[in-house]
Structures are given as C-alpha cells and as structure tokens.
Design a protein around this motif. Structure first.
Motif, PDB file in Angstrom:
ATOM      1  N   GLU A 143       0.847  -1.195   0.000  1.00  0.00           N
ATOM      2  CA  GLU A 143       0.000   0.000   0.000  1.00  0.00           C
ATOM      3  C   GLU A 143       0.881   1.243   0.000  1.00  0.00           C
ATOM      4  N   VAL A 144       0.583   2.136  -0.909  1.00  0.00           N
ATOM      5  CA  VAL A 144       1.330   3.390  -0.988  1.00  0.00           C
ATOM      6  C   VAL A 144       0.888   4.313   0.143  1.00  0.00           C
ATOM      7  N   GLN A 145       1.862   4.757   0.910  1.00  0.00           N
ATOM      8  CA  GLN A 145       1.567   5.703   1.983  1.00  0.00           C
ATOM      9  C   GLN A 145       2.592   6.815   1.977  1.00  0.00           C
ATOM     10  N   LEU A 146       2.118   8.002   2.301  1.00  0.00           N
ATOM     11  CA  LEU A 146       2.978   9.181   2.357  1.00  0.00           C
ATOM     12  C   LEU A 146       2.685   9.928   3.650  1.00  0.00           C
ATOM     13  N   GLN A 147       3.724  10.340   4.321  1.00  0.00           N
ATOM     14  CA  GLN A 147       3.560  11.060   5.577  1.00  0.00           C
ATOM     15  C   GLN A 147       4.401  12.324   5.536  1.00  0.00           C
ATOM     16  N   ALA A 148       3.724  13.454   5.485  1.00  0.00           N
ATOM     17  CA  ALA A 148       4.409  14.743   5.499  1.00  0.00           C
ATOM     18  C   ALA A 148       4.550  15.237   6.933  1.00  0.00           C
ATOM     19  N   SER A 149       5.670  15.850   7.214  1.00  0.00           N
ATOM     20  CA  SER A 149       5.900  16.400   8.544  1.00  0.00           C
ATOM     21  C   SER A 149       6.869  17.572   8.433  1.00  0.00           C
ATOM     22  N   GLY A 150       7.026  18.270   9.551  1.00  0.00           N
ATOM     23  CA  GLY A 150       7.996  19.349   9.602  1.00  0.00           C
ATOM     24  C   GLY A 150       7.395  20.742   9.553  1.00  0.00           C
ATOM     25  N   GLY A 151       6.098  20.831   9.392  1.00  0.00           N
ATOM     26  CA  GLY A 151       5.472  22.144   9.377  1.00  0.00           C
ATOM     27  C   GLY A 151       5.498  22.787  10.750  1.00  0.00           C
ATOM     28  N   GLY A 152       5.118  24.042  10.782  1.00  0.00           N
ATOM     29  CA  GLY A 152       5.084  24.750  12.046  1.00  0.00           C
ATOM     30  C   GLY A 152       4.926  26.233  11.832  1.00  0.00           C
ATOM     31  N   LEU A 153       5.173  26.970  12.896  1.00  0.00           N
ATOM     32  CA  LEU A 153       5.084  28.422  12.882  1.00  0.00           C
ATOM     33  C   LEU A 153       6.489  29.000  12.840  1.00  0.00           C
ATOM     34  N   VAL A 154       6.719  29.896  11.914  1.00  0.00           N
ATOM     35  CA  VAL A 154       8.033  30.506  11.769  1.00  0.00           C
ATOM     36  C   VAL A 154       7.847  31.979  11.414  1.00  0.00           C
ATOM     37  N   GLN A 155       8.787  32.784  11.796  1.00  0.00           N
ATOM     38  CA  GLN A 155       8.736  34.199  11.445  1.00  0.00           C
ATOM     39  C   GLN A 155       9.192  34.422  10.012  1.00  0.00           C
ATOM     40  N   ALA A 156       8.731  35.492   9.435  1.00  0.00           N
ATOM     41  CA  ALA A 156       9.154  35.846   8.083  1.00  0.00           C
ATOM     42  C   ALA A 156      10.671  35.914   8.019  1.00  0.00           C
ATOM     43  N   GLY A 157      11.212  35.378   6.950  1.00  0.00           N
ATOM     44  CA  GLY A 157      12.654  35.310   6.801  1.00  0.00           C
ATOM     45  C   GLY A 157      13.261  34.022   7.325  1.00  0.00           C
ATOM     46  N   GLY A 158      12.471  33.253   8.029  1.00  0.00           N
ATOM     47  CA  GLY A 158      12.956  32.011   8.618  1.00  0.00           C
ATOM     48  C   GLY A 158      12.915  30.849   7.646  1.00  0.00           C
ATOM     49  N   SER A 159      13.249  29.687   8.187  1.00  0.00           N
ATOM     50  CA  SER A 159      13.348  28.478   7.367  1.00  0.00           C
ATOM     51  C   SER A 159      12.629  27.321   8.036  1.00  0.00           C
ATOM     52  N   LEU A 160      12.217  26.392   7.212  1.00  0.00           N
ATOM     53  CA  LEU A 160      11.652  25.127   7.674  1.00  0.00           C
ATOM     54  C   LEU A 160      12.086  24.045   6.698  1.00  0.00           C
ATOM     55  N   ARG A 161      12.194  22.835   7.198  1.00  0.00           N
ATOM     56  CA  ARG A 161      12.432  21.699   6.320  1.00  0.00           C
ATOM     57  C   ARG A 161      11.296  20.702   6.496  1.00  0.00           C
ATOM     58  N   LEU A 162      10.606  20.463   5.418  1.00  0.00           N
ATOM     59  CA  LEU A 162       9.535  19.482   5.414  1.00  0.00           C
ATOM     60  C   LEU A 162      10.081  18.125   4.972  1.00  0.00           C
TER      61      LEU A 162
ATOM     62  N   ARG B 148      -1.435  13.179   4.159  1.00  0.00           N
ATOM     63  CA  ARG B 148      -2.031  14.294   4.877  1.00  0.00           C
ATOM     64  C   ARG B 148      -1.070  15.471   4.845  1.00  0.00           C
ATOM     65  N   GLY B 149      -1.618  16.626   4.881  1.00  0.00           N
ATOM     66  CA  GLY B 149      -0.796  17.811   4.808  1.00  0.00           C
ATOM     67  C   GLY B 149      -0.170  18.198   6.130  1.00  0.00           C
ATOM     68  N   THR B 150       0.766  19.098   6.039  1.00  0.00           N
ATOM     69  CA  THR B 150       1.388  19.673   7.221  1.00  0.00           C
ATOM     70  C   THR B 150       1.287  21.195   7.100  1.00  0.00           C
ATOM     71  N   GLN B 151       0.847  21.821   8.163  1.00  0.00           N
ATOM     72  CA  GLN B 151       0.589  23.258   8.135  1.00  0.00           C
ATOM     73  C   GLN B 151       1.880  24.038   8.313  1.00  0.00           C
ATOM     74  N   VAL B 152       2.067  25.006   7.435  1.00  0.00           N
ATOM     75  CA  VAL B 152       3.170  25.957   7.556  1.00  0.00           C
ATOM     76  C   VAL B 152       2.561  27.337   7.723  1.00  0.00           C
ATOM     77  N   THR B 153       2.927  28.001   8.791  1.00  0.00           N
ATOM     78  CA  THR B 153       2.428  29.341   9.050  1.00  0.00           C
ATOM     79  C   THR B 153       3.609  30.272   9.231  1.00  0.00           C
ATOM     80  N   VAL B 154       3.626  31.328   8.432  1.00  0.00           N
ATOM     81  CA  VAL B 154       4.715  32.296   8.485  1.00  0.00           C
ATOM     82  C   VAL B 154       4.145  33.611   8.993  1.00  0.00           C
ATOM     83  N   SER B 155       4.643  34.053  10.106  1.00  0.00           N
ATOM     84  CA  SER B 155       4.160  35.297  10.691  1.00  0.00           C
ATOM     85  C   SER B 155       4.992  36.478  10.212  1.00  0.00           C
ATOM     86  N   SER B 156       4.354  37.616  10.138  1.00  0.00           N
ATOM     87  CA  SER B 156       5.055  38.817   9.646  1.00  0.00           C
ATOM     88  C   SER B 156       5.744  39.556  10.775  1.00  0.00           C
TER      89      SER B 156
END
Length: 125
Positions: free
Chosen positions: A1-20, A117-125
């Motif tokens: 069975e094909v399965q995909l799991q995304a992770s690594g999202g979160g809250l970060v300030q503008a100019g920041g970085s994330l790795r999904l 399933r998706g992972t939420q990325v939120t970038v604050s200003s």
C-alpha cells in the motif's frame, strides 16, 4: 500500500526556514515520482517541487526558485523540501504526493494519484 507522511510544518517568522519531510512507504522512488504541493487558503492546490522517477530530474515552481530546495534520502525513502526566506505568502498546508505517470516539468494535482495528509506551515510577519 502506498503511503505518504508529510511532517515538519510549524510556525516561523518571516525570513525564517523550515524543512519538510515526506516519508514514503509501499513503494520506492524508482517506481513513483514524489512531489510537493501546497494549498493557500481560498486558492487551488498548486505544485511546489517534484522529482521525477523516470530520470531523476527536479522541477520547482518559479515563485519558489532560489528559496526552496528539494532533496532526497533514498535509504530512508524520504523527500525533503528545504524552505528558506519564508514570507507570509508561503503560509499554506503542504502536501506530498506520488505519481506513477509523472514524467517531469510542470505538474498539477491531476498528475498525482496518491496523497498524504498535509502539514501546516504558518509564516508570521
């Protein structure tokens, strides 16, 4: 069975970085192309970056070039999306998906059959 799991999202300030991360199981990168999409509130889901199983080529959407980088770890069957210089406009739910048919270049939702399933990325200003 094909399965995909995304992770690594979160809250970060503008100019920041994330790795999904997108951990795949039930298949290998040789058989399926894996790509990232995102869905900004009120907008259609759009392709972000993808690696083709046919030739290993990568595609990245123009608006993300220079900021987002795709990489993979075949031993872990995991695809990574490094996102730098994030802006509030990058706020979205990020999804990874797999396709047995994608051949490279621009892609859309209809080109991919399997979704995690998706992972939420939120970038604050």
């Amino acid at each position: 069975e094909v399965q995909l799991q995304a992770s690594g999202g979160g809250l970060v300030q503008a100019g920041g970085s994330l790795r999904l991360s997108c951990a795949a199981s039930g298949f290998t990168a040789v058989d399926y192309s894996i790509g990232w999409f995102r869905q900004i509130p009120g907008r259609e889901r759009e392709g972000v970056s993808c690696i083709s199983s046919s030739d290993g080529s990568t595609y990245i959407a123009d608006s993300m070039k220079g900021r987002f980088t795709l990489s993979s770890d075949s031993a872990k069957n995991t695809l990574y999306l490094q996102m730098n210089s994030l802006t509030p406009e990058d706020t979205a739910v990020y999804y990874c998906a797999a396709s047995a048919y994608y051949g490279g270049g621009y892609y859309e939702v209809r080109d991919f059959e399997y979704w995690g399933r998706g992972t939420q990325v939120t970038v604050s200003s």
